[in-house]
Design a protein around this motif. Sequence first.
Motif, PDB file in Angstrom:
ATOM      1  N   ILE A  64     -11.465  17.033   5.847  1.00 18.63           N
ATOM      2  CA  ILE A  64     -12.393  15.952   5.498  1.00 18.63           C
ATOM      3  C   ILE A  64     -12.251  14.786   6.474  1.00 18.63           C
ATOM      4  O   ILE A  64     -13.236  14.118   6.809  1.00 18.63           O
ATOM      5  CB  ILE A  64     -12.219  15.485   4.032  1.00 18.63           C
ATOM      6  CG1 ILE A  64     -13.368  14.548   3.626  1.00 18.63           C
ATOM      7  CG2 ILE A  64     -10.875  14.837   3.796  1.00 18.63           C
ATOM      8  CD1 ILE A  64     -14.750  15.149   3.697  1.00 18.63           C
ATOM      9  N   ILE A  65     -11.050  14.529   6.982  1.00 19.24           N
ATOM     10  CA  ILE A  65     -10.887  13.480   7.997  1.00 19.24           C
ATOM     11  C   ILE A  65     -11.724  13.829   9.226  1.00 19.24           C
ATOM     12  O   ILE A  65     -12.460  12.984   9.750  1.00 19.24           O
ATOM     13  CB  ILE A  65      -9.400  13.298   8.367  1.00 19.24           C
ATOM     14  CG1 ILE A  65      -8.660  12.591   7.233  1.00 19.24           C
ATOM     15  CG2 ILE A  65      -9.257  12.511   9.678  1.00 19.24           C
ATOM     16  CD1 ILE A  65      -7.175  12.427   7.461  1.00 19.24           C
ATOM     17  N   LYS A  66     -11.639  15.066   9.671  1.00 18.16           N
ATOM     18  CA  LYS A  66     -12.426  15.511  10.824  1.00 18.16           C
ATOM     19  C   LYS A  66     -13.919  15.329  10.564  1.00 18.16           C
ATOM     20  O   LYS A  66     -14.651  14.836  11.425  1.00 18.16           O
ATOM     21  CB  LYS A  66     -12.141  16.974  11.140  1.00 18.16           C
ATOM     22  CG  LYS A  66     -13.006  17.558  12.261  1.00 18.16           C
ATOM     23  CD  LYS A  66     -12.769  19.039  12.423  1.00 18.16           C
ATOM     24  CE  LYS A  66     -13.603  19.612  13.571  1.00 18.16           C
ATOM     25  NZ  LYS A  66     -15.057  19.509  13.328  1.00 18.16           N
ATOM     26  N   ASN A  72     -19.867  12.672   8.311  1.00 17.97           N
ATOM     27  CA  ASN A  72     -20.013  12.916   6.872  1.00 17.97           C
ATOM     28  C   ASN A  72     -19.959  11.580   6.127  1.00 17.97           C
ATOM     29  O   ASN A  72     -18.975  10.853   6.238  1.00 17.97           O
ATOM     30  CB  ASN A  72     -18.883  13.843   6.388  1.00 17.97           C
ATOM     31  CG  ASN A  72     -19.079  14.343   4.966  1.00 17.97           C
ATOM     32  OD1 ASN A  72     -19.547  13.614   4.096  1.00 17.97           O
ATOM     33  ND2 ASN A  72     -18.705  15.580   4.725  1.00 17.97           N
ATOM     34  N   PRO A  73     -21.004  11.241   5.355  1.00 18.94           N
ATOM     35  CA  PRO A  73     -21.041   9.936   4.678  1.00 18.94           C
ATOM     36  C   PRO A  73     -20.213   9.915   3.397  1.00 18.94           C
ATOM     37  O   PRO A  73     -20.696   9.631   2.310  1.00 18.94           O
ATOM     38  CB  PRO A  73     -22.533   9.777   4.374  1.00 18.94           C
ATOM     39  CG  PRO A  73     -23.018  11.163   4.151  1.00 18.94           C
ATOM     40  CD  PRO A  73     -22.230  12.030   5.112  1.00 18.94           C
ATOM     41  N   SER A  74     -18.928  10.236   3.524  1.00 23.11           N
ATOM     42  CA  SER A  74     -18.018  10.299   2.386  1.00 23.11           C
ATOM     43  C   SER A  74     -16.750   9.521   2.699  1.00 23.11           C
ATOM     44  O   SER A  74     -16.557   9.056   3.827  1.00 23.11           O
ATOM     45  CB  SER A  74     -17.673  11.761   2.056  1.00 23.11           C
ATOM     46  OG  SER A  74     -18.830  12.505   1.751  1.00 23.11           O
ATOM     47  N   ALA A  75     -15.879   9.394   1.703  1.00 22.67           N
ATOM     48  CA  ALA A  75     -14.613   8.683   1.885  1.00 22.67           C
ATOM     49  C   ALA A  75     -13.548   9.323   1.014  1.00 22.67           C
ATOM     50  O   ALA A  75     -13.844   9.887  -0.049  1.00 22.67           O
ATOM     51  CB  ALA A  75     -14.773   7.210   1.530  1.00 22.67           C
ATOM     52  N   ILE A  76     -12.308   9.222   1.467  1.00 19.77           N
ATOM     53  CA  ILE A  76     -11.169   9.699   0.679  1.00 19.77           C
ATOM     54  C   ILE A  76     -10.833   8.640  -0.362  1.00 19.77           C
ATOM     55  O   ILE A  76     -10.685   7.464  -0.038  1.00 19.77           O
ATOM     56  CB  ILE A  76      -9.952   9.951   1.587  1.00 19.77           C
ATOM     57  CG1 ILE A  76     -10.251  11.069   2.590  1.00 19.77           C
ATOM     58  CG2 ILE A  76      -8.717  10.295   0.759  1.00 19.77           C
ATOM     59  CD1 ILE A  76      -9.207  11.198   3.686  1.00 19.77           C
ATOM     60  N   ILE A  77     -10.719   9.062  -1.612  1.00 22.56           N
ATOM     61  CA  ILE A  77     -10.427   8.098  -2.674  1.00 22.56           C
ATOM     62  C   ILE A  77      -9.037   8.283  -3.281  1.00 22.56           C
ATOM     63  O   ILE A  77      -8.541   7.390  -3.970  1.00 22.56           O
ATOM     64  CB  ILE A  77     -11.490   8.150  -3.790  1.00 22.56           C
ATOM     65  CG1 ILE A  77     -11.657   9.585  -4.312  1.00 22.56           C
ATOM     66  CG2 ILE A  77     -12.822   7.619  -3.283  1.00 22.56           C
ATOM     67  CD1 ILE A  77     -12.596   9.700  -5.497  1.00 22.56           C
ATOM     68  N   SER A 279     -12.118   3.075   7.580  1.00 17.95           N
ATOM     69  CA  SER A 279     -13.357   3.835   7.749  1.00 17.95           C
ATOM     70  C   SER A 279     -13.283   5.225   7.140  1.00 17.95           C
ATOM     71  O   SER A 279     -14.290   5.923   7.034  1.00 17.95           O
ATOM     72  CB  SER A 279     -13.716   3.939   9.235  1.00 17.95           C
ATOM     73  OG  SER A 279     -12.734   4.690   9.921  1.00 17.95           O
ATOM     74  N   LEU A 280     -12.081   5.619   6.712  1.00 17.95           N
ATOM     75  CA  LEU A 280     -11.897   6.958   6.136  1.00 17.95           C
ATOM     76  C   LEU A 280     -11.653   6.946   4.626  1.00 17.95           C
ATOM     77  O   LEU A 280     -11.869   7.956   3.966  1.00 17.95           O
ATOM     78  CB  LEU A 280     -10.723   7.659   6.819  1.00 17.95           C
ATOM     79  CG  LEU A 280     -10.888   7.967   8.299  1.00 17.95           C
ATOM     80  CD1 LEU A 280      -9.565   8.425   8.898  1.00 17.95           C
ATOM     81  CD2 LEU A 280     -11.955   9.027   8.515  1.00 17.95           C
TER      82      LEU A 280
END
Length: 284
Positions: A64-66, A72-77, A279-280
Amino acid sequence: MKTVNVGGVPEHFNLPWHITLNKEEYKKQNINLRWHDYADGTGAMCQALRSGDIDIAIILTEGIIKDIIAGNPSAIIQTYVKTPLVWGVHVAEKSKYKNIEDIRGAKAAISRYGSGSHLMAYINAERHKWNLNKDLDFEVIKDLNGAIKGLTEGEADYFLWEKFTTKPLVDDGVFRRIADCPTPWPCFVIAARKDFLISSKKELQAILSIINKTTAQFKNTPDIDQVISAKYGQQLSDVQDWLTITEWSQKLIKEDVVMHIQKELFALKIIPEIVSYESLIYKL
Protein backbone atom coordinates in the motif's frame (compact mmCIF):
# COMPACT_ATOMS: atom_id res chain seq x y z
CA MET A 1 -27.63 1.96 7.96
CA LYS A 2 -24.27 2.88 6.46
CA THR A 3 -22.74 0.26 4.12
CA VAL A 4 -18.95 -0.10 4.38
CA ASN A 5 -16.98 -2.43 2.10
CA VAL A 6 -13.83 -4.01 3.54
CA GLY A 7 -11.33 -6.17 1.67
CA GLY A 8 -8.68 -8.62 2.80
CA VAL A 9 -6.96 -11.87 1.91
CA PRO A 10 -8.88 -15.09 2.72
CA GLU A 11 -6.31 -16.11 5.33
CA HIS A 12 -6.18 -16.76 9.07
CA PHE A 13 -4.91 -13.24 9.83
CA ASN A 14 -8.39 -11.92 9.07
CA LEU A 15 -10.41 -14.31 11.22
CA PRO A 16 -11.08 -11.50 13.76
CA TRP A 17 -13.13 -9.72 11.09
CA HIS A 18 -15.29 -12.78 10.52
CA ILE A 19 -15.76 -13.25 14.27
CA THR A 20 -17.04 -9.69 14.67
CA LEU A 21 -19.29 -10.05 11.61
CA ASN A 22 -20.78 -13.29 12.94
CA LYS A 23 -21.59 -11.51 16.20
CA GLU A 24 -23.26 -8.71 14.19
CA GLU A 25 -21.24 -6.17 16.16
CA TYR A 26 -21.20 -3.63 13.33
CA LYS A 27 -24.97 -3.73 12.91
CA LYS A 28 -25.27 -2.68 16.54
CA GLN A 29 -23.47 0.52 15.48
CA ASN A 30 -25.81 0.96 12.49
CA ILE A 31 -23.07 -0.17 10.08
CA ASN A 32 -23.61 -2.74 7.31
CA LEU A 33 -20.04 -4.01 7.01
CA ARG A 34 -19.53 -6.17 3.94
CA TRP A 35 -16.39 -8.30 3.76
CA HIS A 36 -14.74 -9.07 0.41
CA ASP A 37 -12.08 -11.76 -0.04
CA TYR A 38 -9.20 -10.90 -2.37
CA ALA A 39 -7.38 -14.14 -3.15
CA ASP A 40 -5.21 -12.22 -5.64
CA GLY A 41 -3.80 -10.24 -2.71
CA THR A 42 -2.32 -6.76 -2.45
CA GLY A 43 -2.40 -5.67 -6.08
CA ALA A 44 -6.08 -6.54 -6.42
CA MET A 45 -6.94 -4.65 -3.23
CA CYS A 46 -5.00 -1.58 -4.35
CA GLN A 47 -7.07 -1.58 -7.52
CA ALA A 48 -10.28 -2.04 -5.53
CA LEU A 49 -9.42 0.98 -3.36
CA ARG A 50 -8.69 3.05 -6.46
CA SER A 51 -11.96 2.06 -8.14
CA GLY A 52 -14.06 2.52 -5.00
CA ASP A 53 -15.10 -1.14 -4.83
CA ILE A 54 -13.92 -1.19 -1.21
CA ASP A 55 -13.60 1.56 1.38
CA ILE A 56 -11.07 -0.16 3.65
CA ALA A 57 -8.33 -2.74 2.99
CA ILE A 58 -6.38 -5.01 5.30
CA ILE A 59 -3.27 -4.94 3.20
CA LEU A 60 0.48 -5.58 3.10
CA THR A 61 2.38 -2.57 4.41
CA GLU A 62 4.94 -2.34 1.61
CA GLY A 63 2.29 -2.83 -1.06
CA ILE A 64 0.00 0.00 0.00
CA ILE A 65 2.94 2.37 0.59
CA LYS A 66 4.09 1.71 -2.98
CA ASP A 67 0.60 2.25 -4.40
CA ILE A 68 -0.13 5.45 -2.44
CA ILE A 69 3.11 6.91 -3.80
CA ALA A 70 1.93 5.80 -7.26
CA GLY A 71 -1.31 7.76 -6.86
CA ASN A 72 -3.73 5.61 -4.89
CA PRO A 73 -6.00 8.13 -3.09
CA SER A 74 -5.85 6.24 0.22
CA ALA A 75 -4.03 6.48 3.55
CA ILE A 76 -2.79 4.13 6.24
CA ILE A 77 -4.86 4.53 9.39
CA GLN A 78 -3.47 1.78 11.60
CA THR A 79 -1.12 -1.17 11.89
CA TYR A 80 -3.12 -4.42 11.88
CA VAL A 81 -0.43 -7.08 12.44
CA LYS A 82 2.76 -5.66 13.92
CA THR A 83 4.98 -8.73 13.53
CA PRO A 84 6.72 -9.65 10.26
CA LEU A 85 5.06 -11.86 7.68
CA VAL A 86 7.05 -15.04 7.08
CA TRP A 87 7.03 -15.73 3.37
CA GLY A 88 7.96 -19.19 2.17
CA VAL A 89 10.02 -19.58 -0.99
CA HIS A 90 8.31 -22.46 -2.80
CA VAL A 91 9.12 -24.64 -5.79
CA ALA A 92 7.16 -27.52 -7.31
CA GLU A 93 7.61 -30.74 -5.35
CA LYS A 94 9.40 -32.41 -8.28
CA SER A 95 11.43 -29.32 -9.19
CA LYS A 96 15.18 -29.61 -9.78
CA TYR A 97 15.73 -26.60 -7.49
CA LYS A 98 16.95 -27.47 -3.99
CA ASN A 99 18.04 -24.18 -2.41
CA ILE A 100 17.97 -20.41 -2.79
CA GLU A 101 21.10 -20.20 -4.92
CA ASP A 102 19.58 -22.66 -7.41
CA ILE A 103 16.76 -20.23 -8.26
CA ARG A 104 18.99 -17.23 -8.97
CA GLY A 105 17.87 -16.04 -12.42
CA ALA A 106 14.88 -18.42 -12.48
CA LYS A 107 11.33 -17.22 -13.11
CA ALA A 108 9.28 -16.07 -10.10
CA ALA A 109 5.52 -16.56 -10.12
CA ILE A 110 3.73 -13.40 -8.93
CA SER A 111 0.04 -12.70 -8.47
CA ARG A 112 0.45 -9.38 -10.31
CA TYR A 113 2.95 -6.56 -10.61
CA GLY A 114 2.94 -4.48 -7.43
CA SER A 115 1.70 -7.42 -5.36
CA GLY A 116 3.35 -8.73 -2.22
CA SER A 117 4.71 -11.74 -4.10
CA HIS A 118 6.29 -9.34 -6.60
CA LEU A 119 7.80 -6.98 -4.02
CA MET A 120 9.07 -9.79 -1.81
CA ALA A 121 10.86 -11.37 -4.77
CA TYR A 122 12.96 -8.20 -4.80
CA ILE A 123 13.47 -8.33 -1.02
CA ASN A 124 14.54 -11.96 -1.30
CA ALA A 125 16.92 -11.18 -4.17
CA GLU A 126 18.47 -8.24 -2.35
CA ARG A 127 18.89 -10.30 0.80
CA HIS A 128 20.93 -12.87 -1.13
CA LYS A 129 23.00 -10.28 -3.05
CA TRP A 130 21.52 -11.07 -6.46
CA ASN A 131 21.73 -8.72 -9.42
CA LEU A 132 18.27 -7.13 -9.46
CA ASN A 133 18.47 -6.43 -13.20
CA LYS A 134 19.74 -9.83 -14.33
CA ASP A 135 18.62 -12.33 -11.71
CA LEU A 136 14.89 -11.57 -11.56
CA ASP A 137 12.25 -12.69 -14.05
CA PHE A 138 8.47 -12.85 -13.53
CA GLU A 139 5.38 -14.73 -14.62
CA VAL A 140 1.94 -13.41 -13.58
CA ILE A 141 -0.20 -16.26 -12.19
CA LYS A 142 -3.02 -14.26 -10.46
CA ASP A 143 -3.48 -16.30 -7.25
CA LEU A 144 -2.49 -19.38 -5.27
CA ASN A 145 -4.34 -21.73 -7.64
CA GLY A 146 -2.48 -20.10 -10.52
CA ALA A 147 0.79 -20.70 -8.69
CA ILE A 148 -0.02 -24.39 -8.27
CA LYS A 149 -0.64 -24.70 -12.00
CA GLY A 150 2.27 -22.47 -12.97
CA LEU A 151 4.90 -24.24 -10.88
CA THR A 152 3.59 -27.74 -11.58
CA GLU A 153 3.51 -27.16 -15.36
CA GLY A 154 6.83 -25.30 -15.47
CA GLU A 155 5.46 -21.88 -16.45
CA ALA A 156 7.37 -20.46 -13.47
CA ASP A 157 10.05 -21.81 -11.15
CA TYR A 158 9.41 -20.43 -7.68
CA PHE A 159 6.76 -18.58 -5.70
CA LEU A 160 6.75 -16.52 -2.51
CA TRP A 161 3.64 -16.71 -0.32
CA GLU A 162 2.83 -16.66 3.39
CA LYS A 163 4.29 -19.94 4.60
CA PHE A 164 1.50 -21.07 6.90
CA THR A 165 -1.13 -20.52 4.20
CA THR A 166 0.85 -22.71 1.80
CA LYS A 167 1.89 -25.30 4.41
CA PRO A 168 -1.01 -27.68 3.52
CA LEU A 169 0.26 -27.67 -0.08
CA VAL A 170 3.74 -28.54 1.18
CA ASP A 171 2.28 -31.32 3.35
CA ASP A 172 0.36 -32.68 0.34
CA GLY A 173 3.45 -32.77 -1.86
CA VAL A 174 2.39 -29.99 -4.25
CA PHE A 175 5.12 -27.53 -3.21
CA ARG A 176 8.47 -27.79 -1.49
CA ARG A 177 9.56 -24.85 0.65
CA ILE A 178 13.27 -24.24 0.17
CA ALA A 179 13.63 -21.16 2.38
CA ASP A 180 11.85 -18.53 4.47
CA CYS A 181 11.88 -14.80 3.79
CA PRO A 182 10.43 -12.69 6.64
CA THR A 183 9.44 -9.10 5.95
CA PRO A 184 11.72 -6.69 7.85
CA TRP A 185 8.70 -4.66 9.09
CA PRO A 186 5.10 -4.99 10.39
CA CYS A 187 3.25 -6.98 7.76
CA PHE A 188 -0.37 -5.76 7.61
CA VAL A 189 -1.92 -2.32 7.94
CA ILE A 190 -5.45 -0.98 7.65
CA ALA A 191 -5.82 1.54 4.84
CA ALA A 192 -8.85 3.52 3.71
CA ARG A 193 -9.82 5.71 0.78
CA LYS A 194 -9.40 9.39 1.60
CA ASP A 195 -12.92 10.32 0.50
CA PHE A 196 -14.25 7.68 2.90
CA LEU A 197 -12.04 9.03 5.68
CA ILE A 198 -13.54 12.46 5.22
CA SER A 199 -17.17 11.41 4.86
CA SER A 200 -17.36 8.53 7.34
CA LYS A 201 -14.96 9.26 10.19
CA LYS A 202 -17.51 8.32 12.85
CA GLU A 203 -18.23 4.95 11.24
CA LEU A 204 -14.54 4.27 10.77
CA GLN A 205 -13.81 4.96 14.43
CA ALA A 206 -16.62 2.57 15.42
CA ILE A 207 -15.25 -0.15 13.12
CA LEU A 208 -11.73 0.21 14.50
CA SER A 209 -13.00 0.12 18.06
CA ILE A 210 -14.75 -3.20 17.39
CA ILE A 211 -11.92 -4.89 15.51
CA ASN A 212 -9.24 -3.63 17.91
CA LYS A 213 -11.09 -5.01 20.91
CA THR A 214 -11.29 -8.37 19.16
CA THR A 215 -7.65 -8.54 18.02
CA ALA A 216 -6.43 -7.51 21.48
CA GLN A 217 -8.16 -10.58 22.95
CA PHE A 218 -7.88 -12.89 19.94
CA LYS A 219 -5.04 -15.15 21.10
CA ASN A 220 -6.81 -15.73 24.42
CA THR A 221 -10.01 -16.96 22.75
CA PRO A 222 -10.77 -20.49 24.02
CA ASP A 223 -9.74 -23.18 21.49
CA ILE A 224 -8.83 -20.54 18.88
CA ASP A 225 -6.06 -22.79 17.56
CA GLN A 226 -8.59 -25.55 16.85
CA VAL A 227 -10.99 -23.09 15.22
CA ILE A 228 -8.27 -21.80 12.87
CA SER A 229 -7.09 -25.33 12.09
CA ALA A 230 -10.59 -26.43 11.10
CA LYS A 231 -11.52 -23.29 9.16
CA TYR A 232 -8.31 -22.96 7.16
CA GLY A 233 -7.33 -26.62 6.78
CA GLN A 234 -4.06 -26.31 8.67
CA GLN A 235 -2.39 -28.72 11.06
CA LEU A 236 -2.94 -27.80 14.69
CA SER A 237 0.81 -27.68 15.42
CA ASP A 238 1.32 -25.21 12.52
CA VAL A 239 -1.47 -22.98 13.82
CA GLN A 240 0.06 -23.02 17.30
CA ASP A 241 3.46 -22.05 15.87
CA TRP A 242 1.84 -19.23 13.88
CA LEU A 243 0.00 -17.89 16.93
CA THR A 244 3.27 -17.87 18.87
CA ILE A 245 4.99 -15.54 16.38
CA THR A 246 2.03 -13.32 15.44
CA GLU A 247 1.00 -10.14 17.28
CA TRP A 248 -1.80 -7.77 16.32
CA SER A 249 -1.70 -4.02 16.81
CA GLN A 250 -4.22 -1.34 17.69
CA LYS A 251 -1.99 1.64 16.94
CA LEU A 252 -0.92 3.77 14.00
CA ILE A 253 2.29 2.69 12.30
CA LYS A 254 5.29 4.73 13.51
CA GLU A 255 7.10 7.26 11.36
CA ASP A 256 10.52 5.61 11.65
CA VAL A 257 9.05 2.31 10.45
CA VAL A 258 7.42 3.95 7.42
CA MET A 259 10.64 5.73 6.51
CA HIS A 260 12.66 2.52 6.87
CA ILE A 261 10.27 0.69 4.52
CA GLN A 262 10.50 3.50 1.99
CA LYS A 263 14.30 3.50 2.09
CA GLU A 264 14.31 -0.25 1.37
CA LEU A 265 11.81 0.09 -1.49
CA PHE A 266 13.65 3.08 -2.95
CA ALA A 267 17.00 1.27 -2.83
CA LEU A 268 15.38 -1.59 -4.76
CA LYS A 269 13.92 0.91 -7.26
CA ILE A 270 10.39 -0.23 -6.38
CA ILE A 271 9.33 3.35 -5.59
CA PRO A 272 10.57 6.44 -7.47
CA GLU A 273 10.92 8.68 -4.41
CA ILE A 274 10.69 8.83 -0.62
CA VAL A 275 7.71 10.88 0.52
CA SER A 276 6.72 12.38 3.86
CA TYR A 277 5.15 10.29 6.62
CA GLU A 278 2.15 12.63 6.62
CA SER A 279 1.40 11.92 2.95
CA LEU A 280 1.01 8.20 3.64
CA ILE A 281 -0.93 8.10 6.91
CA TYR A 282 -4.08 9.61 8.39
CA LYS A 283 -4.40 10.26 12.12
CA LEU A 284 -7.97 9.77 13.30
